[in-house]
Design an enzyme around this catalytic site. Structure first.
Site, PDB file in Angstrom:
ATOM      1  N   ALA A  63       0.813  -1.217   0.000  1.00 55.19           N
ATOM      2  CA  ALA A  63       0.000   0.000   0.000  1.00 55.19           C
ATOM      3  C   ALA A  63       0.848   1.269   0.000  1.00 55.19           C
ATOM      4  O   ALA A  63       0.606   2.192  -0.784  1.00 55.19           O
ATOM      5  CB  ALA A  63      -0.943  -0.017   1.204  1.00 55.19           C
ATOM      6  N   HIS A  79     -29.766   4.632  -7.437  1.00 57.87           N
ATOM      7  CA  HIS A  79     -29.334   4.844  -8.817  1.00 57.87           C
ATOM      8  C   HIS A  79     -29.380   6.335  -9.138  1.00 57.87           C
ATOM      9  O   HIS A  79     -30.322   7.010  -8.754  1.00 57.87           O
ATOM     10  CB  HIS A  79     -30.263   4.086  -9.768  1.00 57.87           C
ATOM     11  CG  HIS A  79     -29.993   4.374 -11.220  1.00 57.87           C
ATOM     12  ND1 HIS A  79     -28.955   3.777 -11.906  1.00 57.87           N
ATOM     13  CD2 HIS A  79     -30.614   5.204 -12.102  1.00 57.87           C
ATOM     14  CE1 HIS A  79     -28.958   4.214 -13.156  1.00 57.87           C
ATOM     15  NE2 HIS A  79     -29.958   5.082 -13.296  1.00 57.87           N
TER      16      HIS A  79
END
Length: 466
Positions: A184, A445
């Site tokens: 990372a 949505h």
């Protein structure tokens, strides 16, 4: 004269230590924190937070060089390295001040200095070799964190070879950077410097980048990074490093081949070492293995009254894991009945490169190795309306379920904002959610989160939009 007797002393004021101290204070414990350098620890001052500020600047740089796809144009786009770094440091300072305020608000006493165990229930605090205070408490938590690991021949010098600390505060932007290690930390710096215009080469000793991630996600990440212009060598080691006046030449072994890579700077990101020195542990029953303190499920060491949390006790080396351990440890000390041990399978991991990577739970390979019969679902960013509208069509959401029980075993994501999305799956795992509840959940949505729903549906042959 400050009071020196407490119910709990925490050595280390990082995300594990200061959270433990605040929770202890909430539970009525008289609490002290001993911190030798920065409240907030490495994470807040030289890690998680300032790097995100830098990466935000690099994201803006990336967008400015791709304005035409959004209908914009700009001339003479430039940045000031000094101002980029200054903003990062200001963000870190603001949050460090915030931690000091929270400790004061919760009546936690803070001692500026190094804490050392000095007998049963005792901690000696010193600063610059001079005594500050002798403290006493029934319970002591060690939260001293970790530091960057070095390699022979690649020792950081602060000028040509950097640790994360120097990589965060460049005086000028190097034209080329060699990043050793693709976990990372390494890949975030690789992403930052690449998006700021530097030529970037990544060397990883294992056979793939971000090796802790699911293999499919790793492969996707490598393609994305190489498309951005990064040069990546896996199964590779740096065999030698020639330091010149203002640049280096590295000899890299890739299998049976050898190549030379020239770079202005080297960023060393090859893991961490626990800060276990000078704590007085030698006079206790506390066990240390490979620079990490051994603890039980309640973070207790073998020495009664001494506990340890965070990076100093081992992986996953994440700030939020340290904070959670701090709460568990303190609540167990306080005798609360509803305390649960940490389940590392429920700890999400995030890498803030471009594209972002996030995951929780078992990879596909580990699930199979554990003998689980599994169902795997996938959904690509290119099938999501919000991703296309954002101009971020590259990415993948992958979910892994137990075929017999429907248990969510793991979730792995790469793409825009997955570091924010992964918490949905982390909650699902904590609640022991099955595929049925996730399928019945209504996702709004247009959002990126719809891909999380579709990936679950795909695992059961029910994907709608792909």
């Amino acid at each position: 004269m400050a009071d020196t007797t407490f119910d709990l002393i925490v050595i280390g004021g990082g995300p594990g230590g200061y959270v433990a101290a605040i929770r202890a204070a909430q539970l009525g414990m008289k609490t002290a924190v001993v911190e030798r350098e920065h409240l907030g620890g490495i994470c807040l001052n030289w890690g998680c937070i300032p790097t995100k500020a830098l990466l935000r600047s690099s994201e803006i740089s990336h967008l400015l060089h791709h304005l035409d796809q959004f209908g914009f144009s700009a001339k003479d786009v430039a940045y000031d390295t000094k101002k980029v770094v200054e903003r990062s440091r200001k963000v870190a300072k603001q949050l460090a001040n915030g931690v000091a305020f929270l400790l004061k608000k919760n009546k936690v006493t803070v001692f500026d200095g190094e804490g050392r165990l000095a007998g049963k229930g005792k901690v000696a605090v010193a600063k610059g070799g001079k005594p500050v205070a002798d403290l006493a408490a029934k319970n002591i938590i060690i939260a001293t964190g970790a530091r960057a690991r070095t390699l022979p021949g690649l020792e950081p010098d602060g000028k040509l070879v950097w640790t994360y600390k120097e990589a965060m505060v460049p005086e000028t932007m190097p034209k080329s950077v060699l990043v050793v290690g693709s976990g990372a930390i390494g890949i975030e710096f690789a992403s930052f410097y690449r998006n700021m215009g530097a030529e970037v080469t990544v060397v990883e000793v294992l056979d793939r980048v971000v090796p802790a991630e699911d293999e499919e996600i790793s492969a996707f990440a490598r393609k994305a990074f190489e498309k951005q212009g990064m040069k990546i060598h896996t199964g590779a080691t740096v065999k030698g490093l020639k330091r010149n006046a203002n640049a280096v030449t590295a000899t890299i072994a890739v299998g049976s081949k050898s190549l030379e890579v020239a770079a202005d700077r080297v960023v060393l990101a090859v893991g961490i070492v626990g800060n276990v020195e000078n704590l007085g542990l030698e006079g206790t029953r506390v066990r240390v293995e490979k620079t990490h303190i051994l603890v039980d499920e309640w973070l207790a060491t073998d020495e009664p009254g001494i506990f340890a949390i965070g990076d100093v006790v081992g992986p996953p080396w994440l700030a939020h894991k340290a904070s959670h351990e701090g709460v568990i440890c303190v609540e167990k000390i306080a005798g609360l009945n509803d305390v649960h041990p940490l389940d590392t399978g429920n700890v999400p991991g995030c890498t803030y490169c471009m594209p972002q990577i996030a995951s929780v739970g078992l990879t596909e390979k580990k699930a199979r190795e554990a003998g689980r019969e599994i169902r795997v679902g996938r959904f690509p960013y290119i099938g999501n309306g919000k991703a296309i509208a954002l101009g971020e069509p590259e990415g993948l959401v992958k979910t892994i379920f137990d075929a017999k029980t429907g248990e969510l075993l793991g979730a792995h994501m790469i793409g825009a904002e997955v570091t924010e999305l992964i918490q949905g799956y982390a909650i699902a795992k904590t609640l022991e959610t099955t595929e049925a509840e996730l399928m019945h959940t209504i996702f709004p949505h247009p959002t990126l989160s719809e891909m999380m729903h579709e990936s679950v549906l795909d695992a059961y042959g029910r994907a709608i939009h792909f």
